[in-house]
Design a protein around this motif. Structure first.
Motif, PDB file in Angstrom:
ATOM      1  N   HIS A   1      -0.851   6.391   2.258  1.00  0.00           N
ATOM      2  CA  HIS A   1      -1.742   7.124   1.996  1.00  0.00           C
ATOM      3  C   HIS A   1      -1.998   8.154   3.292  1.00  0.00           C
ATOM      4  O   HIS A   1      -2.668   8.998   3.155  1.00  0.00           O
TER       5      HIS A   1
ATOM      6  N   ASN B   1     -10.214   7.717  -9.297  1.00  0.00           N
ATOM      7  CA  ASN B   1      -9.966   6.212  -9.432  1.00  0.00           C
ATOM      8  C   ASN B   1     -10.242   5.607 -10.941  1.00  0.00           C
ATOM      9  O   ASN B   1      -9.489   4.645 -11.036  1.00  0.00           O
TER      10      ASN B   1
ATOM     11  N   ARG C   1       1.128  -3.190  -7.878  1.00  0.00           N
ATOM     12  CA  ARG C   1       0.075  -3.127  -6.622  1.00  0.00           C
ATOM     13  C   ARG C   1      -1.157  -3.075  -7.178  1.00  0.00           C
ATOM     14  O   ARG C   1      -2.142  -3.810  -6.667  1.00  0.00           O
TER      15      ARG C   1
ATOM     16  N   ARG D   1      -9.062  -3.814   1.330  1.00  0.00           N
ATOM     17  CA  ARG D   1      -8.227  -2.805   2.041  1.00  0.00           C
ATOM     18  C   ARG D   1      -8.084  -1.527   1.343  1.00  0.00           C
ATOM     19  O   ARG D   1      -8.320  -0.570   2.057  1.00  0.00           O
ATOM     20  N   GLU D   2      -8.161  -1.775  -0.010  1.00  0.00           N
ATOM     21  CA  GLU D   2      -8.199  -0.591  -0.925  1.00  0.00           C
ATOM     22  C   GLU D   2      -9.376   0.115  -0.711  1.00  0.00           C
ATOM     23  O   GLU D   2      -9.459   1.493  -0.674  1.00  0.00           O
TER      24      GLU D   2
ATOM     25  N   SER E   1       0.817  -1.250   0.131  1.00  0.00           N
ATOM     26  CA  SER E   1      -0.152   0.041  -0.127  1.00  0.00           C
ATOM     27  C   SER E   1       0.686   1.263  -0.104  1.00  0.00           C
ATOM     28  O   SER E   1       1.707   1.398   0.898  1.00  0.00           O
TER      29      SER E   1
ATOM     30  N   TYR F   1       1.071   7.505  -7.056  1.00  0.00           N
ATOM     31  CA  TYR F   1       1.373   6.485  -8.080  1.00  0.00           C
ATOM     32  C   TYR F   1       2.417   6.999  -9.147  1.00  0.00           C
ATOM     33  O   TYR F   1       2.945   5.875  -9.504  1.00  0.00           O
TER      34      TYR F   1
ATOM     35  N   SER G   1      -9.083   2.451   2.162  1.00  0.00           N
ATOM     36  CA  SER G   1      -8.448   3.678   2.002  1.00  0.00           C
ATOM     37  C   SER G   1      -9.268   4.661   1.085  1.00  0.00           C
ATOM     38  O   SER G   1      -9.092   5.776   1.661  1.00  0.00           O
ATOM     39  N   VAL G   2      -9.815   4.052   0.066  1.00  0.00           N
ATOM     40  CA  VAL G   2     -10.465   5.159  -0.629  1.00  0.00           C
ATOM     41  C   VAL G   2     -11.436   5.557  -0.049  1.00  0.00           C
ATOM     42  O   VAL G   2     -11.638   7.110  -0.134  1.00  0.00           O
TER      43      VAL G   2
ATOM     44  N   THR H   1      -4.058  -5.722  -5.801  1.00  0.00           N
ATOM     45  CA  THR H   1      -5.315  -5.217  -5.164  1.00  0.00           C
ATOM     46  C   THR H   1      -6.524  -5.745  -6.029  1.00  0.00           C
ATOM     47  O   THR H   1      -7.686  -5.386  -5.281  1.00  0.00           O
ATOM     48  N   HIS H   2      -6.531  -5.988  -7.059  1.00  0.00           N
ATOM     49  CA  HIS H   2      -7.738  -6.052  -7.921  1.00  0.00           C
ATOM     50  C   HIS H   2      -7.744  -7.694  -8.104  1.00  0.00           C
ATOM     51  O   HIS H   2      -8.812  -8.038  -8.628  1.00  0.00           O
TER      52      HIS H   2
ATOM     53  N   ARG I   1      -8.224  -5.927  -1.838  1.00  0.00           N
ATOM     54  CA  ARG I   1      -9.120  -5.291  -2.470  1.00  0.00           C
ATOM     55  C   ARG I   1      -9.850  -4.463  -1.453  1.00  0.00           C
ATOM     56  O   ARG I   1     -10.531  -3.298  -1.601  1.00  0.00           O
TER      57      ARG I   1
END
Lengths: 231, 231
Positions: free
Chosen positions: B73, B173, B118, B131-132, B70, B108, B135-136, B122-123, B129
């Motif tokens: 963030h 995103n 990453r 976790r992402e 990650s 990024y 974060s978002v 994450t996908h 995912r």
DNA sequence: AGACTAACGGCACTCCGTGCCATCATTCAA
DNA sequence: TTGAATGATGGCACGGAGTGCCGTTAGTCT
């Protein structure tokens, strides 16, 4: 079949509790213990013991500790998707989106009391808050997929789909949050639905060009009419 | 102070690696192992061993296994907030929002290669995912807070804040995702920024007053016409 | 009655995350 | 130069999460 519902013939041994009843006991125990003793301080053993079942059984009802305080999003997601797939092709997209969104409210309106307790927990325990965010994102992605397919032709269709999906979900959560903070009363469900629907006025279904185009034509028409009337 | 940066005088014993270097080794090891052997199959011990440090040290750099893949963030959120708090009061809100959003891209663009790896992880890994998504959601909440304060007076200010925040994050995103799927090239960063800014045309910054204005004129015109016709 | 199915409880195991502590290198002060 | 202070490390042990496995029990079906 691996999914016997509440009407399943199979019963438990001692007190003949249905699967749904056991689940409810577990949820109640989890919510109570989390609220009174804290999330981190409560072990799965505690929850299982309070519900009168073994630790191993807990994990047969929930994937993990976090899921013990979560509505059944799985079924809800399926209902939302059904609204999209079963909608009449001629129904305006805005209407479909709003109907799909409203479907999710039932998940909370059905049991306002536990909904309210869950809300308090999910907004104070970091682990549960993250879980909630992940759940909400699944709705957002579902809306995005459905909208993308229907806006493929439109200019900026993909962007528009992403924005509308995010906006609808955000509005839904805002309405729900307002309802929950105001006591989660049965009387407030109408207001909640209405508040959600207010998002319709902010959604970019029409392009700005079309809007200004319509406005210009209207103004022209009014001007013509006025001229005609004065003539 | 508890936060010695890369220029800290304290060095490690054997090979004198800075804290930043150790961290990078851990990230590299984690990304590589997750990609090649799968997330669940990789233990923290594996990562630590691959990076040449002890298991205990891993947890001094990352809160958990998920955080090893990650971006930072924490710092990014602080920068976004700074854009809002340091913005000139006369700057249009739309401008501030766009600038705040663009800030996150640097997280990024700085290292496109690992960003791309990453992204793939994450996908595809459910745990990452989620976790992402969590974060978002922190960015979304930050935008919502800032916008709510600035739209308090506006009609439907709270709803508008929630919608704009969600839309901006969604657009961000989408742009990022497009850039990443297209190879995450340095040349594509411009396109990415431009794609993000397209959200500006879809945001409900303007009230529906304009629309109702048109509607009012229409009603006036109709009324006049009726009067004229009846005369 | 006997086979079948489904849920249960318990055990053992892996792994995550953390508290604790001894160790070692660097820095600073006497 | 020497000894204390600082800060990062690695190892150990522990509690807890989540999973595989299996014996048991209670309803169901033939």
């Amino acid at each position: 079949m691996n999914r016997p519902d509440a009407s399943s013939p199979a019963r438990r041994g001692r007190s003949a509790e249905s699967r749904a009843e056991v689940r409810r006991h577990l949820v109640d125990a989890a919510v109570t213990l989390f609220t009174e003793h804290g999330y981190d301080e409560t072990t799965v053993d505690d929850i299982a013991a309070a519900a009168g079942v073994g630790r191993r059984t807990f994990f047969r009802y929930f994937r993990g500790k976090e899921d013990a305080v979560s509505p059944d999003h799985e079924a809800s997601l399926a209902r939302v998707e059904a609204v999209f797939t079963e909608a009449h092709p001629d129904e305006p997209l805005l209407s479909v989106v709003l109907r799909a969104g409203e479907t999710v409210f039932d998940l909370y309106f059905d049991d306002p009391v536990v909904a309210h307790k869950r809300f308090a927990l999910t907004h104070h325990v970091p682990a549960l808050r993250d879980r909630e965010a992940a759940s909400v994102d699944r709705y957002r992605r579902l809306f995005t997929r459905q909208l993308r397919a229907r806006l493929a032709e439109a200019p900026d269709g993909e962007l528009r789909a992403a924005v509308i999906a995010a906006a609808v979900v955000a509005s839904h959560n805002l309405a729900l949050r307002t309802w929950l903070t105001e006591g989660a009363t049965a009387a407030g469900t109408r207001t909640c639905r209405e508040q959600f629907r207010r998002v319709a006025g902010l959604l970019p279904f029409e392009t700005g060009d079309e809007l200004s185009d319509v406005a210009r034509r209207l103004e022209d028409a009014v001007e013509r009419l006025e001229r005609t009337a004065s003539a």
